[in-house]
Design a protein around this motif. Structure first.
Motif, PDB file in Angstrom:
ATOM      1  N   TYR A  42       0.825  -1.208   0.000  1.00 32.56           N
ATOM      2  CA  TYR A  42       0.000   0.000   0.000  1.00 32.56           C
ATOM      3  C   TYR A  42       0.862   1.261   0.000  1.00 32.56           C
ATOM      4  CZ  TYR A  42      -4.032  -2.931   1.129  1.00 32.56           C
ATOM      5  OH  TYR A  42      -5.028  -3.878   1.079  1.00 32.56           O
ATOM      6  N   GLN A  43       0.345   2.306  -0.646  1.00 33.57           N
ATOM      7  CA  GLN A  43       0.962   3.614  -0.553  1.00 33.57           C
ATOM      8  C   GLN A  43       0.699   4.176   0.850  1.00 33.57           C
ATOM      9  OE1 GLN A  43       2.839   4.582  -3.264  1.00 33.57           O
ATOM     10  NE2 GLN A  43       2.203   2.536  -3.892  1.00 33.57           N
ATOM     11  N   ASP A  45      -0.350   7.047   2.221  1.00 36.42           N
ATOM     12  CA  ASP A  45      -1.621   7.714   2.503  1.00 36.42           C
ATOM     13  C   ASP A  45      -2.786   6.734   2.434  1.00 36.42           C
ATOM     14  OD1 ASP A  45      -1.291   7.374  -0.229  1.00 36.42           O
ATOM     15  OD2 ASP A  45      -2.238   9.264  -0.775  1.00 36.42           O
ATOM     16  N   GLU A  46      -2.670   5.760   1.527  1.00 36.59           N
ATOM     17  CA  GLU A  46      -3.702   4.731   1.410  1.00 36.59           C
ATOM     18  C   GLU A  46      -3.742   3.875   2.673  1.00 36.59           C
ATOM     19  OE1 GLU A  46      -5.011   1.273  -1.819  1.00 36.59           O
ATOM     20  OE2 GLU A  46      -2.908   1.918  -1.693  1.00 36.59           O
ATOM     21  N   LEU A  47      -2.568   3.496   3.183  1.00 36.68           N
ATOM     22  CA  LEU A  47      -2.506   2.672   4.384  1.00 36.68           C
ATOM     23  C   LEU A  47      -3.081   3.416   5.587  1.00 36.68           C
ATOM     24  CD1 LEU A  47      -1.618   0.036   5.701  1.00 36.68           C
ATOM     25  CD2 LEU A  47       0.634   1.067   6.088  1.00 36.68           C
ATOM     26  N   ARG A  49      -5.493   5.583   5.602  1.00 33.25           N
ATOM     27  CA  ARG A  49      -6.954   5.523   5.498  1.00 33.25           C
ATOM     28  C   ARG A  49      -7.477   4.137   5.872  1.00 33.25           C
ATOM     29  NH1 ARG A  49      -5.836   8.321   0.650  1.00 33.25           N
ATOM     30  NH2 ARG A  49      -6.236   6.426  -0.563  1.00 33.25           N
ATOM     31  N   ILE A  50      -6.771   3.108   5.431  1.00 32.60           N
ATOM     32  CA  ILE A  50      -7.195   1.734   5.697  1.00 32.60           C
ATOM     33  C   ILE A  50      -7.165   1.442   7.189  1.00 32.60           C
ATOM     34  CG2 ILE A  50      -6.467  -0.680   5.467  1.00 32.60           C
ATOM     35  CD1 ILE A  50      -5.651   0.014   2.579  1.00 32.60           C
ATOM     36  N   GLN A 113      -0.547   6.188 -13.020  1.00 32.50           N
ATOM     37  CA  GLN A 113      -0.674   5.925 -11.584  1.00 32.50           C
ATOM     38  C   GLN A 113       0.432   4.995 -11.101  1.00 32.50           C
ATOM     39  OE1 GLN A 113      -2.666   7.205  -9.280  1.00 32.50           O
ATOM     40  NE2 GLN A 113      -1.848   5.905  -7.650  1.00 32.50           N
ATOM     41  N   GLU A 117       3.531   5.556  -8.151  1.00 30.23           N
ATOM     42  CA  GLU A 117       3.617   4.746  -6.942  1.00 30.23           C
ATOM     43  C   GLU A 117       5.054   4.305  -6.672  1.00 30.23           C
ATOM     44  OE1 GLU A 117       0.876   1.613  -7.741  1.00 30.23           O
ATOM     45  OE2 GLU A 117      -0.891   2.836  -7.267  1.00 30.23           O
TER      46      GLU A 117
END
Length: 368
Positions: A42-43, A45-47, A49-50, A113, A117
């Motif tokens: 995961y990126q 910022d994505e992590l 949020r998760i 995208q 990454e």
């Protein structure tokens, strides 16, 4: 059930559910076990949020984060330099597989995208893992971090302990397990060769008691071929104090697999879970597919090492996913895939494993 593992984490049953999908980790956790989310891909910022979402949906229950401290990664190259960094023979071979299958090129927005990454293989490096852990330590419910491909550095173990986080490491041999103990980990996951993903060569029946004896009194979780209550009872009989499961969740209604891939998993036999190096450059057990068959053909090039092989195949695997080319998509799978006979919920799978384990233990007690 009550033992050192349940007391260590405050969970009801010592069943750890490895997954790439947060929803599966949430369901295993809320069913009394501990969900273990693979976080290295995961990126940042994505992590964030998760994990914030997991905190809310697990309602105070602890969960685990799985990271990849690989001992040998090789040079991590940006995807933009892929054509210059890789052998032309390998690039042409991958392109031929895709062309022969009629797989469309990546859409420009998806390609853009992927270029933004982190590079393929970055999640296996120490730098990549530290990026993940900087986010993990902000979430108090992330009570356990497991290093899945190598011994975590002692300074990382100390840092996590300073945040009240238990640390574990996965081992495919007693020698590997002892290295992890010397790094200061709190528990060992002994993973037999039957498991999905990156594995060693020693089967679970042999490995589990070897590791238990080697690292005692450090507690051990048994992994590799676990998908039923009978397997849990066997693991306990061999000295483990809990189990680590991954493949069995992939047939569930909550899993990350597409409907077509889920059908392939339900139809798969145990011997369809094969060990190859084609996706990462290291031995990885996954479901046989037309992709693996192409690499098995005479004249196919030898896989490159990690992280070059990941750089080679990352765009191809994304193209296969977007095309929903299920016959070419393998995904990680252990030999216990042969037990997946229908689509069930995580809660049903967990309840079945718990009740069957109790029945087996009670039956053995009565027999003895």
């Amino acid at each position: 059930m009550r033992n050192r593992i349940t007391e260590m984490f405050g969970i009801e049953v010592p069943i750890f559910g490895f997954t790439h999908k947060p929803e599966v980790a949430i369901e295993v956790t809320n069913a009394g076990g501990m969900g273990a989310l693979a976080a290295s891909y995961y990126q940042p910022d994505e992590l964030e949020r998760i994990l914030t979402d997991m905190d809310e949906k697990t309602r105070g229950r602890p969960y685990c984060i799985d990271v990849l401290f690989a001992n040998k990664v090789g040079e991590v190259v940006p995807l933009s330099e892929r054509l210059k960094a890789l052998p032309k023979e390998h690039i042409d071979f991958v392109e031929k597989i895709l062309d022969d299958a009629g797989i469309p090129a990546l859409p420009p927005d998806v390609e853009a995208q992927m270029l933004r990454e982190k590079p393929p293989g970055h999640g296996h490096t120490e730098e990549g893992v530290l990026e993940v852990l900087e986010i993990v330590v902000k979430h108090p419910q992330a009570r356990f971090v497991l290093s899945a491909m190598g011994a975590p550095p002692a300074y990382v173990v100390d840092k996590l302990h300073g945040h009240g986080i238990r640390v574990g490491a996965m081992a495919g041999s007693a020698e590997h397990a002892l290295k992890h103990v010397h790094a200061g980990v709190d528990l060992i996951v002994a993973q037999g060769s039957e498991a999905g993903g990156h594995t060693g060569t020693i089967s679970s029946m042999v490995l589990w008691p070897e590791v238990v004896d080697a690292v005692s009194p450090i507690p051990v979780l048994a992994a590799g071929g676990v998908g039923s209550g009978r397997h849990i009872a066997a693991a306990l009989a061999l000295g483990a104090e809990g189990v680590w499961c991954g493949t069995i969740w992939l047939g569930s209604s909550e899993s990350e697999l597409s409907p077509d891939m889920r059908k392939r998993f339900i139809a798969a036999r145990s011997q369809d879970a094969i060990q190859r190096k084609y996706d990462t450059g290291k031995p990885l057990r996954g479901l046989r597919s037309k992709w693996t068959d192409a690499w098995d053909e005479p004249g196919a090039p030898e896989p490159l090492p990690l992280a070059a092989q990941k750089l080679l195949v990352a765009p191809a695997l994304k193209r296969l996913e977007l095309a929903n080319a299920a016959d070419y998509m393998g995904y990680m799978a252990g030999q216990v895939v042969g037990r997946i006979k229908d689509e069930r919920s995580i809660r049903d799978i967990m309840d079945g494993m718990k009740s069957e384990c109790v029945a087996v233990l009670e039956g053995l007690s009565a027999t003895a």
